[in-house]
Design a protein around this motif. Structure first.
Motif, PDB file in Angstrom:
ATOM      1  N   GLU B 134      69.181  -8.495  -0.566  1.00 40.91           N
ATOM      2  CA  GLU B 134      69.950  -7.238  -0.411  1.00 40.91           C
ATOM      3  C   GLU B 134      70.426  -6.788  -1.754  1.00 40.91           C
ATOM      4  OE1 GLU B 134      73.717  -8.379   1.131  1.00 40.91           O
ATOM      5  OE2 GLU B 134      74.262  -6.223   1.029  1.00 40.91           O
ATOM      6  N   ILE B 135      70.450  -5.412  -1.858  1.00 40.48           N
ATOM      7  CA  ILE B 135      70.775  -4.938  -2.938  1.00 40.48           C
ATOM      8  C   ILE B 135      71.927  -4.081  -2.672  1.00 40.48           C
ATOM      9  CG2 ILE B 135      70.016  -3.022  -4.742  1.00 40.48           C
ATOM     10  CD1 ILE B 135      66.991  -3.889  -4.258  1.00 40.48           C
ATOM     11  N   SER B 136      72.852  -4.237  -3.546  1.00 35.82           N
ATOM     12  CA  SER B 136      74.211  -3.882  -3.056  1.00 35.82           C
ATOM     13  C   SER B 136      74.696  -2.753  -4.078  1.00 35.82           C
ATOM     14  CB  SER B 136      75.286  -5.038  -3.171  1.00 35.82           C
ATOM     15  OG  SER B 136      74.990  -5.700  -4.321  1.00 35.82           O
ATOM     16  N   LEU B 137      73.914  -2.891  -5.287  1.00 36.54           N
ATOM     17  CA  LEU B 137      74.423  -1.802  -6.256  1.00 36.54           C
ATOM     18  C   LEU B 137      73.258  -1.396  -7.298  1.00 36.54           C
ATOM     19  CD1 LEU B 137      76.726   0.246  -7.507  1.00 36.54           C
ATOM     20  CD2 LEU B 137      77.511  -1.847  -8.938  1.00 36.54           C
ATOM     21  N   PHE B 138      73.050  -0.185  -7.128  1.00 32.39           N
ATOM     22  CA  PHE B 138      71.813   0.374  -8.139  1.00 32.39           C
ATOM     23  C   PHE B 138      72.590   1.191  -9.357  1.00 32.39           C
ATOM     24  CE2 PHE B 138      68.205   2.947  -9.316  1.00 32.39           C
ATOM     25  CZ  PHE B 138      67.285   1.898  -9.240  1.00 32.39           C
ATOM     26  N   VAL B 139      72.397   0.460 -10.562  1.00 31.19           N
ATOM     27  CA  VAL B 139      72.916   0.909 -11.773  1.00 31.19           C
ATOM     28  C   VAL B 139      71.907   1.635 -12.606  1.00 31.19           C
ATOM     29  CG1 VAL B 139      74.483   0.901 -13.685  1.00 31.19           C
ATOM     30  CG2 VAL B 139      74.566  -0.569 -11.569  1.00 31.19           C
ATOM     31  N   ILE B 140      72.266   3.038 -13.250  1.00 36.23           N
ATOM     32  CA  ILE B 140      71.418   3.615 -14.133  1.00 36.23           C
ATOM     33  C   ILE B 140      72.320   3.836 -15.283  1.00 36.23           C
ATOM     34  CG2 ILE B 140      70.064   5.629 -14.887  1.00 36.23           C
ATOM     35  CD1 ILE B 140      70.655   5.646 -11.188  1.00 36.23           C
ATOM     36  N   ASP B 141      71.879   2.779 -16.373  1.00 34.50           N
ATOM     37  CA  ASP B 141      72.650   2.963 -17.518  1.00 34.50           C
ATOM     38  C   ASP B 141      72.181   3.825 -18.658  1.00 34.50           C
ATOM     39  OD1 ASP B 141      74.615   1.992 -19.183  1.00 34.50           O
ATOM     40  OD2 ASP B 141      73.889   0.148 -19.674  1.00 34.50           O
ATOM     41  N   GLU B 142      72.876   4.481 -19.376  1.00 33.60           N
ATOM     42  CA  GLU B 142      72.421   5.557 -20.258  1.00 33.60           C
ATOM     43  C   GLU B 142      71.549   6.752 -19.322  1.00 33.60           C
ATOM     44  OE1 GLU B 142      73.266   5.078 -23.359  1.00 33.60           O
ATOM     45  OE2 GLU B 142      73.774   3.032 -23.422  1.00 33.60           O
TER      46      GLU B 142
END
Lengths: 357, 516
Positions: B134-142
């Motif tokens: 289960e993916i709860s958060l998808f972060v794109i850094d920079e």
């Protein structure tokens, strides 16, 4: 110095019988049957795989620089090799460099890098924890080395100082047999508590050496440690532990293992090829690979006793020859595959000698 | 959020990171995430952007994925987390062995946080593993990289929108230190998240003075740099546009300033040597690093005092990021840009090399046609194709993505349809023109700023935000600078042990707790 001498040495041994790429493959330790056999046939086991991270363009540039300096002669044509000029012969004297004598590439090309990573990380970890610092950034990015050191650390916890004193004694004993330059390079490379070791570039600039020379001298020192540890594990218990591997026995590739199983069921090489949708030559490569790794594997189904004796005879007389020349010299006609199989066998016969070199 | 809830959040912050209070923006963004919002956070460099997802990753069930542009950045973050005993984080990149990767995939549900490169997200094996949990958060850094790099260098960034859909459209957090309104719009479009809630915090840094100095030639640049470094300005970075220039200048400076500790750093170096140089700088064993843009992202050294640009970057965003590495401790710091007219041509040429020219595109289509008519329709991303089409690596990556996008390449096969190819040619040509024009605009913004005679601060930030904090002293070279403020800032030097024998060196590491 050392890098050039290794190159000149390889050029002189191949004497134009192999392409320039073959030298590169040898030094970087390519795991092909041809390269491994070259190392043995031309007696260059010591430099096999001593510089796995050497970039092709750095190698090419140096070869051309040596040619421009009049030390080697580049041959023309497709897959051309090179040979030493007279001046090159005069300059080719690797045995005058102390660290050259430590190199044992065939024995340590795989253990060496593992040993080095564990050693660096071990020293950094114990030096930090002995000073009460468990929050440090490991200088080695290698999951396997990290988990190995973690286990070692857990086993030594609370007695870090004792282990450090022991490891110090072991390193001191070996470095005392090295030159000042070698010992200094090694000491500068180590990281510990509040001290980060130098990069190859930094050492090269500080010592006025080339990066490949620094790399090779450090590799040689590591090989010296490994051979000291293997000949006297009681005197060097910690260094010996860095050299241990889970798989001391080299294994063959998965694909070769499948081929072996099918052959064992009585299939011919053509049938194995058909069954696996492979070219027959690939299956033959597998057989050579198996013979190379397993000294008990019988090559008799593929080479008769008489053929083997004939090939051996030619090998002893025309030492530094190409496979093609060997083939032509064998009366009665044998295949390349048979020659390679016999070569794989002779490797085992030489192996006891190679390890003690 | 009530008082007690906030107290609990601060408690968690302290528990995992040891900090007693949030820094600008962190709390707001974390609250938004916990409330289920898609967020676009723009926080100035050095304010702890990563806490914005590292804390939620611990607080919400399921996995947090962090897309990171650089492997070194990923490794630094994971190492820093390991150092504070933050468990359940891993990095997936090309350095991870297949065995290690399999192990991570097998135990995927045990992780809170996984860093991954956009390229790796394209691999079926990786996607399949991520889909199992289960993916709860998808972060794109920079996140500015999506727009800044996606169009040429890293086309896989452009596919993040589709990746998000295939992962079941998880909640999104985009983070960046700099993003002009146009770039933010571009990012929203590519991610297909028009509703991203913007949380923008001003990016100006009042403790960094701005200076630009013209230079006649390389030698002139070198003497200006030497003059500055001799005044002992404290930890310094010098940025170059090429690896070779960073190496050569470092070597010259080492020869001319023997009492300074100088090294170079770029993306072409061996992994361990990169870590060593980085950590020496962190540890106060180096004064000066000559580097390319590969150095800095994610480097958390608080007391960098001087950032020199030997070559200027191709746009203001990059410039703001790079100078933002100075003065994270709030102390007086300065940015010095050295400018010579030749540099503009150099930068322009570097930009032009990122994309194939018009004539080249024509030739490439002809070669493609030749391949199809001779039945050689198999095609790939490897270097052999760069030779075949006479393009560089960046150009081939760009073209490959374009060919896939326009249906010329499907599953590594060339697919010929006359009308499709004609349309594609025109589209790609138009796209290249459009991108080049955009880059030139960005470059001319940069160039215009370098020619600015008024307040440099005002001119720098007006592209990004309204207003800025006016420093009490030392704003910029136009407003007046007291350079003595940046002298004698060097910390105590651990002296090099040139004279020491190897035994002394070993003993220092083994028994005395390092070199003092």
């Amino acid at each position: 110095m050392l890098f050039d001498q290794v190159l000149l040495f390889a050029v002189s041994r191949f004497a134009g019988n192999r392409s320039n790429a073959a030298i590169y493959h040898l030094i970087t330790g390519r795991k092909s049957i041809q390269t491994i056999q070259d190392a043995k046939l031309f007696h260059m086991q010591n430099i096999y795989g001593i510089y796995p991270v050497l970039k092709k363009h750095i190698y090419d540039r140096r070869i051309h620089e040596l040619a421009a300096a009049g030390l080697i002669r580049l041959h023309n044509g497709e897959r051309a090799g090179c040979s030493l000029t007279e001046k090159g012969h005069e300059h080719c004297n690797p045995e005058e460099i102390p660290s050259y004598h430590y190199l044992l590439g065939m024995a340590y090309h795989e253990t060496g890098p593992v040993f080095m990573k564990r050693l660096f990380l071990y020293v950094q970890t114990f030096s930090n924890t002995a000073n009460g610092n468990s929050k440090f950034i490991p200088i080695v990015d290698d999951g396997a080395a990290m988990s190995w050191v973690r286990t070692a650390y857990r086993n030594a916890k609370g007695r870090e100082a004792k282990f450090m004193a022991q490891l110090y004694r072991e390193l001191e004993k070996i470095l005392e047999t090295c030159t000042e330059e070698e010992a200094n390079l090694f000491a500068d490379r180590l990281s510990g508590h509040r001290h980060i070791g130098k990069s190859l570039d930094q050492l090269a600039i500080e010592e006025g050496m080339s990066v490949p020379d620094v790399y090779l001298v450090l590799t040689a020192v590591i090989h010296r440690m490994l051979s000291a540890a293997s000949s006297n594990s009681e005197q060097f218990p910690i260094l010996t532990s860095f050299a241990s591997t889970d798989r001391d026995k080299q294994t063959v590739s998965d694909s070769a293992a499948v081929t072996r199983r099918l052959l064992g069921q009585g299939l011919g090489t053509d049938q194995v090829a058909a069954a696996r949708n492979l070219k027959e030559n690939t299956v033959l490569d597998h057989i050579v690979e198996i013979a190379l790794h397993d000294r008990h594997y019988s090559i008799r189904p593929f080479v008769s006793e008489q053929e083997e004796a004939q090939i051996m005879n030619v090998l002893e007389n025309v030492q530094s020859a190409k496979l093609k020349e060997i083939k032509e010299a064998v009366a009665g006609g044998v295949t390349y595959f048979q020659i390679r199989l016999v070569l794989a066998r002779t490797n085992h016969m030489n192996e006891a000698g190679a390890a003690n070199e | 959020m009530s008082e007690s809830d906030l107290g609990r959040l601060e408690e968690q912050l302290h528990r995992y990171f040891g900090y007693s209070a949030f820094r600008t923006g962190q709390q707001q963004i974390i609250e938004d995430i916990l409330a289920g919002q898609d967020v676009f956070g723009i926080l100035p460099t050095g304010t702890g952007k990563s806490v914005c997802y590292q804390l939620p990753a611990k607080l919400i069930p399921g996995l947090t994925i962090v897309v990171t542009p650089l492997v070194s950045l990923m490794l630094d973050q994971v190492k820093e987390l390991q150092a504070i005993r933050y468990k359940g984080a891993a990095a997936l990149n090309s350095f991870v062995s297949p065995l290690e990767r399999k192990r991570i995939f097998r135990d995927i549900h045990m992780y809170d946080l996984i860093y991954v490169s956009p390229e790796l997200l394209q691999q079926k094996e990786v996607l399949a593993a991520l889909k199992r949990t289960e993916i709860s958060l998808f972060v794109i850094d920079e996140a500015h990289c999506i727009s800044q790099w996606g169009h040429e260098f890293r086309p896989d960034y452009l596919k993040l929108g589709d990746i998000l859909e295939s992962l079941g459209s998880p909640q999104v957090l985009a983070l960046s230190a700099t993003a002009a309104p146009f770039v933010r719009e571009d990012i929203r479009r590519i991610l297909k998240r028009p509703g991203l809630l913007e949380r923008i915090y001003p990016m100006d840094r009042e403790n960094i003075a701005l200076s630009i100095q013209p230079a006649q030639d390389e030698e002139d640049k070198l003497s200006v740099i030497m003059k500055w470094l001799q005044k002992d300005p404290g930890p310094s970075l010098i940025y170059f546009s090429s690896r070779i220039a960073s190496e050569e200048t470092a070597q010259r400076l080492i020869a001319r300033l023997p009492d300074k500790r100088i090294a170079f750093y770029h993306g072409g170096m061996d992994q361990m040597d990169r870590v060593l140089v980085q950590q020496q700088f962190m540890n106060g064993q180096l004064d000066i690093i000559c580097c390319t843009s590969a150095f800095g992202m994610g480097i958390n050294k608080k007391d960098i005092r001087l950032v020199i640009h030997y070559h200027f970057p191709p746009n203001l965003e990059s410039f703001i990021q790079e100078i933002g590495r100075a003065g994270r401790d709030g102390g007086n710091s300065i940015s010095l840009l050295l400018y010579n007219e030749q540099d503009l041509f150099l930068t322009k040429r570097l930009l032009e090399n990122e994309l194939p020219g018009e004539g080249a595109l024509h030739a490439i289509f002809q070669i493609l046609g030749g391949l199809v008519s001779s039945g050689r329709t198999q095609i790939g991303q490897g270097p052999e194709y760069q030779n075949l089409f006479q393009v560089n690596e960046t150009q081939w990556r760009f073209l490959y993505y374009q060919f896939e996008k326009h249906g010329i390449i499907k599953d590594n096969q060339l697919v010929y349809e006359e009308a499709v190819w004609k349309g594609a040619f025109q589209e790609i040509q138009r796209h290249i023109k459009h991108r080049m024009a955009y880059k030139e605009t960005k470059l001319s913004e940069m160039a215009a700023w370098m020619m600015e005679t008024g307040c440099l601060r005002e001119a720098l930030y007006r592209h990004f935000q309204e207003g800025f904090k006016v420093p009490e002293i030392n704003c910029c070279i136009s407003c007046g600078l007291d350079e003595s403020l940046y002298e004698n800032q060097g910390a105590e030097m651990h002296h090099d042990r040139h004279a020491a024998s190897w035994k002394d060196k070993l003993q220092a590491i083994f028994f005395c707790g390092g070199v003092q």
